[in-house]
Design an enzyme around this catalytic site. Sequence first.
Site, PDB file in Angstrom:
ATOM      1  N   HIS A 136      -3.449  11.663  -0.603  1.00  7.02           N
ATOM      2  CA  HIS A 136      -2.563  10.526  -0.835  1.00  7.02           C
ATOM      3  C   HIS A 136      -1.770  10.857  -2.085  1.00  7.02           C
ATOM      4  O   HIS A 136      -2.351  11.101  -3.134  1.00  7.02           O
ATOM      5  CB  HIS A 136      -3.384   9.257  -1.027  1.00  7.02           C
ATOM      6  CG  HIS A 136      -2.596   8.027  -0.763  1.00  7.02           C
ATOM      7  ND1 HIS A 136      -1.488   7.709  -1.493  1.00  7.02           N
ATOM      8  CD2 HIS A 136      -2.733   7.049   0.166  1.00  7.02           C
ATOM      9  CE1 HIS A 136      -0.978   6.587  -1.026  1.00  7.02           C
ATOM     10  NE2 HIS A 136      -1.713   6.163  -0.016  1.00  7.02           N
TER      11      HIS A 136
ATOM     12  N   ARG B 120       6.990   3.658  -2.030  1.00  6.39           N
ATOM     13  CA  ARG B 120       8.023   4.668  -1.747  1.00  6.39           C
ATOM     14  C   ARG B 120       8.856   4.243  -0.548  1.00  6.39           C
ATOM     15  O   ARG B 120      10.068   4.415  -0.516  1.00  6.39           O
ATOM     16  CB  ARG B 120       7.390   6.037  -1.526  1.00  6.39           C
ATOM     17  CG  ARG B 120       7.027   6.719  -2.839  1.00  6.39           C
ATOM     18  CD  ARG B 120       6.339   8.047  -2.632  1.00  6.39           C
ATOM     19  NE  ARG B 120       4.971   7.861  -2.146  1.00  6.39           N
ATOM     20  CZ  ARG B 120       4.506   8.323  -1.007  1.00  6.39           C
ATOM     21  NH1 ARG B 120       5.267   9.066  -0.240  1.00  6.39           N
ATOM     22  NH2 ARG B 120       3.268   8.088  -0.638  1.00  6.39           N
TER      23      ARG B 120
END
Length: 328
Positions: A238, A260
């Site tokens: 991650h 994001r």
Amino acid sequence: MNVANSKTDILILGSGGAGLFAALHALKANPDLDVTIASKGLLGKCGCTRMVQGGFNVAINPGDSIERHFMDTIEGGKWLPHQELAWTLVSTALERVRELENEIGCFFDRNPDGTLHGKAFAGQSFDRTVHKGDLTGIEIMNRLAEQVWARRIQRLEEHRAVELIKTPGGDAIAGVLFIDMRTGDYLFVRAKAVLLATGGGPTMYRYHTPSGDKTCDGLAMALRAGLALRDMEMVQFHPTGLLAGAHTRMTGTVLEEGLRGAGGHLLNGRRERFMPAYDAKAERATRDVVSRAMFTEMRKGNTTPHGGLYLSMNHLGPERVRRQRLSR
Ligand SMILES: Cc1cc2nc3c(=O)[nH]c(=O)nc-3n(C[C@H](O)[C@H](O)[C@H](O)COP(=O)(O)OP(=O)(O)OC[C@H]3O[C@@H](n4cnc5c(N)ncnc54)[C@H](O)[C@@H]3O)c2cc1C
């Protein structure tokens, strides 16, 4: 060695989403079965499923298709995924989301017209990540646990499975040896079928986001029993987690992908955005691409004082950040 004994028809190791779903489906298929779930923690509280913030991908809304979701999965995986398994994943995701809402009792975020809200997620060419705010895993696990508690399903909580025990002939699994983590006592559970839903294990890394009860020991038991494991090199990283110093367990806490997806920028120590130089999808590239780009940037020494990078939402402005947070 003093070992207590018990028996069951189906013994499920692990009480994350996979284990609880398996128990419910087994009982649905045959209500007379004796089903037992065993896990290292408390049912509904342990494992990674509860930690899911982002959501799960499903091609359910108009304009999207299972084929498109499939191609995103295959291309995101650089054509390495097993295509039949990927197809099973994307096609049964539809059944699962309906089951979760209509049978299990989950309620996911919706658009004003009542359709399920899909948020943007890395590697997806369509906004198809179904979620409940950023607490998707808690919603899924709480509702699944309620369904399990409401049924005649035996629970062995805080029991660590340590070995799959074979039959005297050695050609089948007779049951599982456990350690009761509260007392240290051994327990052997005989079972007609054993299902492994113990997940992976990240604890060999200094910083990791998954639940600490995932230590790869389930996979190790399978290997010792002679079962084949596959794709073991496919460890997923991650990309973004909190670096808050070595003194706190907050370090490693995931900073979810939706940041994001919603337009967050990754900046190096000089506060320059670097992702466009690595991939056309920039911060919305897949996790492997973003992880590698971040690692490259860090190796160049372009880091923050903590040795990491910045994830900035500043340019989106407080109004948009607040609105998106509240609407999810
Ligand atoms: C922070 C974080 C965020 C994530 N976000 C997303 C996301 O947004 N979308 C997405 O699709 N995926 C996400 N994932 C991945 C997702 O959580 C996992 O793929 C999924 O939950 C795995 O489910 P599972 O049931 O296989 O395992 P888990 O839910 O991890 O359950 C494993 C169970 O096995 C038990 N266990 C392990 N070893 C033993 C043993 N020896 N004996 C007995 N019991 C044992 C554990 O106690 C636990 O109950 C995320 C993961 C993390 C860590």
